[in-house]
Design an enzyme around this catalytic site. Sequence first.
Site, PDB file in Angstrom:
ATOM      1  N   LYS A 135       0.855  -1.226  -0.016  1.00 10.10           N
ATOM      2  CA  LYS A 135       0.125   0.134  -0.011  1.00 10.10           C
ATOM      3  C   LYS A 135       0.782   1.367  -0.009  1.00 10.10           C
ATOM      4  O   LYS A 135       1.759   1.590   0.913  1.00 10.10           O
ATOM      5  CB  LYS A 135      -0.906   0.072   1.200  1.00 10.10           C
ATOM      6  CG  LYS A 135      -2.003   1.166   1.126  1.00 10.10           C
ATOM      7  CD  LYS A 135      -2.679   1.605   2.531  1.00 10.10           C
ATOM      8  CE  LYS A 135      -1.922   2.923   2.838  1.00 10.10           C
ATOM      9  NZ  LYS A 135      -1.916   4.011   1.838  1.00 10.10           N
TER      10      LYS A 135
ATOM     11  N   GLU B  97       9.408  16.202  15.334  1.00 10.51           N
ATOM     12  CA  GLU B  97       9.761  16.097  13.969  1.00 10.51           C
ATOM     13  C   GLU B  97       9.023  17.126  13.030  1.00 10.51           C
ATOM     14  O   GLU B  97       7.730  16.976  13.259  1.00 10.51           O
ATOM     15  CB  GLU B  97       9.459  14.868  13.376  1.00 10.51           C
ATOM     16  CG  GLU B  97       9.610  14.556  11.923  1.00 10.51           C
ATOM     17  CD  GLU B  97       9.405  13.035  11.523  1.00 10.51           C
ATOM     18  OE1 GLU B  97       8.266  12.843  11.759  1.00 10.51           O
ATOM     19  OE2 GLU B  97      10.548  12.594  11.024  1.00 10.51           O
TER      20      GLU B  97
ATOM     21  N   GLU C 277       9.896   1.641  10.467  1.00  5.87           N
ATOM     22  CA  GLU C 277      10.993   2.561  10.197  1.00  5.87           C
ATOM     23  C   GLU C 277       9.963   3.946  10.357  1.00  5.87           C
ATOM     24  O   GLU C 277       9.446   4.304   9.519  1.00  5.87           O
ATOM     25  CB  GLU C 277      11.402   2.347   8.750  1.00  5.87           C
ATOM     26  CG  GLU C 277      12.090   1.231   8.276  1.00  5.87           C
ATOM     27  CD  GLU C 277      13.315   1.037   9.389  1.00  5.87           C
ATOM     28  OE1 GLU C 277      13.933  -0.250   9.391  1.00  5.87           O
ATOM     29  OE2 GLU C 277      13.933   2.237   9.776  1.00  5.87           O
TER      30      GLU C 277
ATOM     31  N   CYS D  74      13.417  11.538   6.427  1.00  4.46           N
ATOM     32  CA  CYS D  74      13.509  11.036   7.894  1.00  4.46           C
ATOM     33  C   CYS D  74      14.965  11.169   8.337  1.00  4.46           C
ATOM     34  O   CYS D  74      15.070  11.231   9.582  1.00  4.46           O
ATOM     35  CB  CYS D  74      12.978   9.554   8.239  1.00  4.46           C
ATOM     36  SG  CYS D  74      13.870   8.489   7.230  1.00  4.46           S
TER      37      CYS D  74
HETATM   38  O1  TXE Z   1       3.352   8.890   7.326  1.00  2.00           O
HETATM   39  P1  TXE Z   1       2.041   8.125   7.733  1.00  2.00           P
HETATM   40  P2  TXE Z   1       3.529   9.835   6.183  1.00  2.00           P
HETATM   41  C1  TXE Z   1       8.031   9.204   8.358  1.00  2.00           C
HETATM   42  C2  TXE Z   1       8.431  10.765   8.562  1.00  2.00           C
HETATM   43  C3  TXE Z   1       7.268  11.543   8.706  1.00  2.00           C
HETATM   44  C4  TXE Z   1       6.250  10.285   7.941  1.00  2.00           C
HETATM   45  C5  TXE Z   1       5.989  11.006   6.670  1.00  2.00           C
HETATM   46  O2  TXE Z   1       9.541  10.906   9.366  1.00  2.00           O
HETATM   47  O3  TXE Z   1       6.874  11.212  10.330  1.00  2.00           O
HETATM   48  O4  TXE Z   1       6.881   9.127   7.715  1.00  2.00           O
HETATM   49  O5  TXE Z   1       5.028   9.884   5.905  1.00  2.00           O
HETATM   50  C6  TXE Z   1      -0.581   4.521   5.834  1.00  2.00           C
HETATM   51  N1  TXE Z   1      -2.703   1.317   9.371  1.00  2.00           N
HETATM   52  N2  TXE Z   1       9.158   8.610   7.665  1.00  2.00           N
HETATM   53  O6  TXE Z   1       2.967  11.377   6.592  1.00  2.00           O
HETATM   54  O7  TXE Z   1       0.868   9.054   7.895  1.00  2.00           O
HETATM   55  C7  TXE Z   1      -0.355   5.820   5.053  1.00  2.00           C
HETATM   56  O8  TXE Z   1      -1.796   5.421   4.238  1.00  2.00           O
HETATM   57  C8  TXE Z   1      -1.902   1.003   8.402  1.00  2.00           C
HETATM   58  C9  TXE Z   1      10.266   7.546   8.325  1.00  2.00           C
HETATM   59  O9  TXE Z   1       3.035   9.281   4.690  1.00  2.00           O
HETATM   60  O10 TXE Z   1       2.317   7.422   8.999  1.00  2.00           O
HETATM   61  C10 TXE Z   1       0.862   5.642   4.274  1.00  2.00           C
HETATM   62  O11 TXE Z   1       0.859   4.830   3.296  1.00  2.00           O
HETATM   63  N3  TXE Z   1      -1.452   1.860   7.648  1.00  2.00           N
HETATM   64  C11 TXE Z   1      10.956   6.686   7.446  1.00  2.00           C
HETATM   65  C12 TXE Z   1       1.737   5.086   5.487  1.00  2.00           C
HETATM   66  O12 TXE Z   1       0.938   4.520   6.304  1.00  2.00           O
HETATM   67  C13 TXE Z   1      -1.532   3.241   7.845  1.00  2.00           C
HETATM   68  C14 TXE Z   1      11.311   7.375   6.056  1.00  2.00           C
HETATM   69  C15 TXE Z   1       2.484   6.249   6.284  1.00  2.00           C
HETATM   70  O13 TXE Z   1       1.526   7.203   6.534  1.00  2.00           O
HETATM   71  C16 TXE Z   1      -2.472   3.652   8.942  1.00  2.00           C
HETATM   72  C17 TXE Z   1      10.245   8.191   5.490  1.00  2.00           C
HETATM   73  C18 TXE Z   1      -2.823   2.623   9.868  1.00  2.00           C
HETATM   74  N4  TXE Z   1      -3.495   2.829  10.978  1.00  2.00           N
HETATM   75  C19 TXE Z   1       9.186   8.798   6.288  1.00  2.00           C
HETATM   76  N5  TXE Z   1      -2.271   5.098   8.952  1.00  2.00           N
HETATM   77  C20 TXE Z   1      12.197   6.138   8.020  1.00  2.00           C
HETATM   78  N6  TXE Z   1      12.391   6.110   9.168  1.00  2.00           N
HETATM   79  O14 TXE Z   1      12.860   5.422   7.416  1.00  2.00           O
HETATM   80  C21 TXE Z   1      -1.635   5.341   7.962  1.00  2.00           C
HETATM   81  N7  TXE Z   1      -1.167   4.434   7.190  1.00  2.00           N
END
Ligand code: TXE
Length: 489
Positions: free
Chosen positions: A180, A391, A255, A289
């Site tokens: 996804k 963050e 991650e 990140c």
């Molecule tokens: O994250 P979200 P975002 C982190 C970065 C920032 C964030 C940005 O630091 O905080 O990611 O990405 C799905 N059950 N990293 O805003 O909202 C959602 O649809 C299952 C760290 O997108 O958490 C999307 O596909 N899935 C990283 C994905 O999760 C769910 C590197 C991420 O969404 C869900 C890159 C749920 N309950 C970014 N809720 C590293 N450490 O490597 C949402 N999603």
Amino acid sequence: MSLARQEMLKIQNLINGQMLDPVDGKYLDNFEPATGQLYALTPDSNERDLQLAIDAADHAFPDWKNISSENRAQVLHRLADLIEHNQDDLARAEAIDNGKPITLAKNVDIYRAAANIRFFANACTQFSSEAHAMEEVAINYTLRDPLGVVACISPWNLPLYLFTWKIAPALATGNTVLAKPSEITPMTAYLFSQLCIEAGLPAGVLNVLHGSGQSIGAPLTTHPKIKAVSFTGGSNTGTTIKQATAIHHKKLSLELGGKNPTLVFADCDFDRTVKEVARSAFANQGQICLCGSRIYIEQSIFDRFTEALIEQVEQLNVGDPLNADTQLGALVSESHMNKVLSYIELAQAEGGKILTGGNQMHMDGRCSGGYFIKPTIIAGLANNCRTNQEEIFGPVCTVQAFNDDVQALMMANDSEYGLAASIWSQDISRCHLMAKQLNTGIVWINCWLLRDLRTPFGGIKASGSGREGGLEALRFFTEPKNVCIQFNS
Ligand code: TXE
């Protein structure tokens, strides 16, 4: 002139080897960050789409796991070839969908997407396990079999890069996958899905489901057929997934977020460090990140380095992501831009001084409605304030002075996050000692984002649990089983 909604490109799911519309015909709006214009529709998939994908992956698993790793590698190499052959179209699609500069999309995102797949195609043919002899008594050998149907969930900041980073090792080790992508940046996953069909990936081996975290992400993680979840995204979401899957005892790789320290010592290679520290703070509009958003500078060079950093940052070309000379593009969405702007306001309320930037940028022409922020450097804040602890995930960094190594280490480790850090000093024994004592999963010394895909990738504390990359990924997507045979039995 934007098209009427019903004429928009409708992205499709990949289920059982076919590009399919969402069962219930519902869609989410997909905006172009550089213009603020609606430009495509994304399936708002739900549990009915999920079940079709689960059935397809479940059915495909026995054959996929039983073909040789060489045969799996062949299909994956064909897929990597197709990504490379289509890199310009994929890079343009990524730049439009995410807002990042097209040169970054091509040289980093799409390049790494192909590299991810090729790396694990090779790695799976070399993946071996161990045996343990008990002298004249017995022999133990370890089997490492694929888990079954697994879930890979990825974020919007490096869309195809992180999407393939998870899918590749899962497929290479013989699992079948429900992937996804983020609903905010679905486009390259959609184009990638079509390449998977062209590459001859057997039906049901990879299924790509588009939609929101609530409507499809959450049910995906808790479905009983899903044996493991590899997730990259926000720390809060990681916590939600950990809670939701705990009762099912699923294998998890998380991650999550970061708030990474950059330690600049007086004996650093000054000019090169200025350039690299600016890149580590503002690459991808600060939406990585791993970005170095807390910059700590030894007191004796604090003023000189800060001035040089301001000068370097003010030369950055912020503009249309589709222009080849753009170095910073748009933030990924209006809501994310507003979140970052709110942190700039918070920083000032906490006593911070804006040294450069600090405001939304209003462009002319086609990008007049886009989501742009001037790269921002803030000074004068305490280490424990919210701006330095939370963050922000945008083109915003803070600068603080330190007097000695002990204080630098204390400030760097004063964080609930623990993903990455970088150290800039010519005193290599100091760097080794600092690296040992930094509470992070990754430390770069006199470099940043220099990546070897064999290395363990990930963080500690609020930055997640588990590691991706190399053997770590192959072992995450397989289950070790020890078999013990007694001699003369
Ligand atoms: O994250 P979200 P975002 C982190 C970065 C920032 C964030 C940005 O630091 O905080 O990611 O990405 C799905 N059950 N990293 O805003 O909202 C959602 O649809 C299952 C760290 O997108 O958490 C999307 O596909 N899935 C990283 C994905 O999760 C769910 C590197 C991420 O969404 C869900 C890159 C749920 N309950 C970014 N809720 C590293 N450490 O490597 C949402 N999603």
